[in-house]
Design an enzyme around this catalytic site. Structure first.
Site, mmCIF file in Angstrom:
data_model
loop_
_atom_site.group_PDB
_atom_site.id
_atom_site.type_symbol
_atom_site.label_atom_id
_atom_site.label_comp_id
_atom_site.label_asym_id
_atom_site.label_seq_id
_atom_site.Cartn_x
_atom_site.Cartn_y
_atom_site.Cartn_z
ATOM 1 N N SER A 11 -3.848 -11.166 5.306
ATOM 2 C CA SER A 11 -4.735 -10.113 5.785
ATOM 3 C C SER A 11 -4.520 -8.867 4.950
ATOM 4 O O SER A 11 -3.659 -8.824 4.081
ATOM 5 C CB SER A 11 -4.441 -9.798 7.245
ATOM 6 N N LYS A 12 -5.306 -7.861 5.257
ATOM 7 C CA LYS A 12 -5.216 -6.578 4.545
ATOM 8 C C LYS A 12 -3.779 -6.051 4.507
ATOM 9 O O LYS A 12 -3.392 -5.382 3.557
ATOM 10 C CB LYS A 12 -6.104 -5.533 5.219
ATOM 11 N N ARG A 13 -3.035 -6.373 5.552
ATOM 12 C CA ARG A 13 -1.656 -5.885 5.616
ATOM 13 C C ARG A 13 -0.808 -6.398 4.455
ATOM 14 O O ARG A 13 0.153 -5.786 4.050
ATOM 15 C CB ARG A 13 -1.000 -6.301 6.937
ATOM 16 N N ASP A 14 -1.202 -7.546 3.920
ATOM 17 C CA ASP A 14 -0.437 -8.125 2.816
ATOM 18 C C ASP A 14 -0.904 -7.570 1.470
ATOM 19 O O ASP A 14 -0.548 -8.082 0.431
ATOM 20 C CB ASP A 14 -0.589 -9.641 2.817
ATOM 21 N N GLY A 15 -1.710 -6.556 1.506
ATOM 22 C CA GLY A 15 -2.177 -5.966 0.258
ATOM 23 C C GLY A 15 -3.663 -6.190 0.128
ATOM 24 O O GLY A 15 -4.349 -6.424 1.104
#
Ligand code: GLU
Length: 476
Positions: free
Chosen positions: A245-249
């Site tokens: 997800s966005k959290r992973d970049g």
């Protein structure tokens, strides 16, 4: 054997996620490995979710990655009438039916199921309507959708190219809507027809589609068509262990491009997210991959998207790429970057390139090439040296460089500069630190920078001489 035909079938509802790019890559490689065709199909029948510019982004991202598709793009929306005819055919054969249930009724069913912890799904009310009732409803122009009459017994069996023998009960699947009341087909109807009409032999997609496969299969069968082969790719998870997800970049391919990842590196990284090369090697060009790629070498277990590995790999590719080519890419990516205005940018890039993990790094910590920063004169002195030796060394280097007349400064190589500095060390009873450190610091004004010999080479005669002479004045 049919010629292998694969397709990448994104819905134009947003940008192109790297996970989707991996699916495209696997589909491309499998087609090309078999001298087959790789098609691009835009699944644009969900008119409410269309995002403008999405198709252009798909096209440019695929092109950037070097995944050229065959033939023209297939837009499902252009094939609406064909889909409609098949939906009607299925209705006339009793394999699909008109469902007149209102939104309110469907909502009531859902609420009842939720309240009673029942599995969700349509209750097949309209599947059992009498002919008379249907005629009445039609005569009243009651809006309807067309639903697929899912087999109530039996199992969908398929030999998944990645997961092996699979078998799921048909009855677990809902009576899927094939055509909405506005006349637009849904994914399930349109994809089966389009796969068939374009001769698709292998459907390569993410494993989140496994539960839908019985519906896909039942529809092919209802239409009397051969069922293509399925290959379900393992999910990619972020380092958190959850779905990427966005959290992973960054998640879109365009973001990676903007940051200065090279397409060859991203491609190499993505293929290893699931594909087992069965060798210790980890660098593969697209052409090598086309030769080696087998669907049977894809792992079933989730692939971890390890950004550090991508960075490392990208760095390796940057080092392998010709500086001229990198310069061109940087020019296109960051046309306004100040460092590009320097006439010696090619040399700066040549020496910086071994330190980059992505091309955008060239915009950071490189201001000293443009303007020498203010620094504390004490920093010029190596920790095991002293002021006198430092001044002496800087003067000697200035002289040595001025008298080095075999070739011009521009013609000198980094090794030539190294020889000059070494000679100063050897002939004057100085240490490496006495000489190399202050020259490097004088040229960069930074605690960390490329070596003095690289800097002499990149900065050129005028700038190097002026920075060294400034250092001598500063330290005195
Ligand atoms: N449009 C679907 C998606 O967005 C394609 C699924 C399939 O490949 O069958 O993933």
């Amino acid at each position: 054997m049919n010629k292998v035909v694969t397709r990448f079938a994104p819905s134009p509802t947003g940008g192109l996620h790297v996970g989707a790019m991996r699916t495209a890559l696997f589909s491309y490689l499998w087609a090309k490995h078999n001298n087959g065709k790789f098609l691009l199909r835009i699944e644009d029948t969900d008119r409410e979710r269309l995002v403008e510019g999405a198709v252009l982004e798909f096209e440019s991202s695929l092109k950037w990655m070097g995944l050229d598709f065959d033939d023209e793009i297939i837009y499902q929306s252009n094939r609406k009438e064909i889909h409609k005819n098949y939906a009607e055919k299925l209705v006339s054969e009793g394999k699909a039916y008109k469902c007149f249930c209102s939104k309110e009724r469907l909502k009531d069913i859902r609420e009842f199921q939720e309240a009673n912890s029942l599995p969700p799904g349509y209750d097949k009310h309209c599947r059992k309507l009498s002919k008379e009732k249907i005629s009445d409803l039609e005569a009243n122009n009651t809006p309807y959708v067309i639903r697929f009459a899912m087999p109530e017994e039996g199992r969908a069996n398929w030999d998944d190219a990645v997961r092996g023998k699979m078998s799921l009960e048909y009855a677990l699947s809902d009576d899927q809507i094939l055509m909405k009341s506005d006349g637009w087909p849904t994914y399930f109807l349109a994809s089966a027809i389009d796969d068939h009409d374009s001769g698709v032999t292998d459907i390569i997609r993410g494993e989140e589609w496994i539960p839908s496969t019985p519906k896909n299969i039942a529809i092919y069968e209802a239409l009397g068509w051969e069922v293509p082969r399925f290959a379900h790719m393992p999910v990619t998870i972020g380092e958190s262990g959850k779905k990427l997800s966005k959290r992973d970049g960054d998640t879109s391919v365009v973001d990676y491009k903007k940051k200065g990842y090279l397409p060859e590196a991203l491609l190499n990284f993505l293929v290893l997210l699931g594909w087992n090369p069965k060798t210790e090697d980890e660098f593969f060009s697209k052409d090598e991959l086309i030769k080696r790629f087998e669907l049977s070498d894809i792992n079933k277990s989730p692939a971890v998207f390890d950004l550090k590995r991508l960075d490392w790999m990208n760095g390796q590719y940057i080092r392998k790429t010709e500086t001229k080519k990198l310069q061109k890419i940087i020019n296109e990516l960051y046309p306004d970057a100040k460092i590009l205005t320097l006439s010696n940018f090619d040399r700066i890039l040549e020496i910086e390139k071994t330190r980059l993990t992505k091309l955008s790094d060239i915009l950071e910590n490189t201001d000293f090439y443009i303007n020498l920063p203010k620094y504390d004169p004490k920093s010029l002195i190596f920790k095991k040296s002293n002021k006198e030796d430092t001044i002496k060394a800087l003067n000697l280097v200035t002289k040595a460089l001025a008298y080095f007349t075999l070739v011009t400064w521009e013609e000198m190589s980094i090794v030539d500069f190294e020889n000059v500095l070494k000679k100063v060390v050897e002939e004057n009873n100085l240490s490496n630190g006495d000489v190399f450190w202050p020259v490097r610091f004088a040229l960069s004004g930074e605690e960390r920078s490329p070596s003095p010999t690289e800097l002499l080479w990149a900065l050129g005669k005028e700038e190097s001489e002026s920075r060294i002479s400034k250092a001598i004045k500063t330290i005195k």
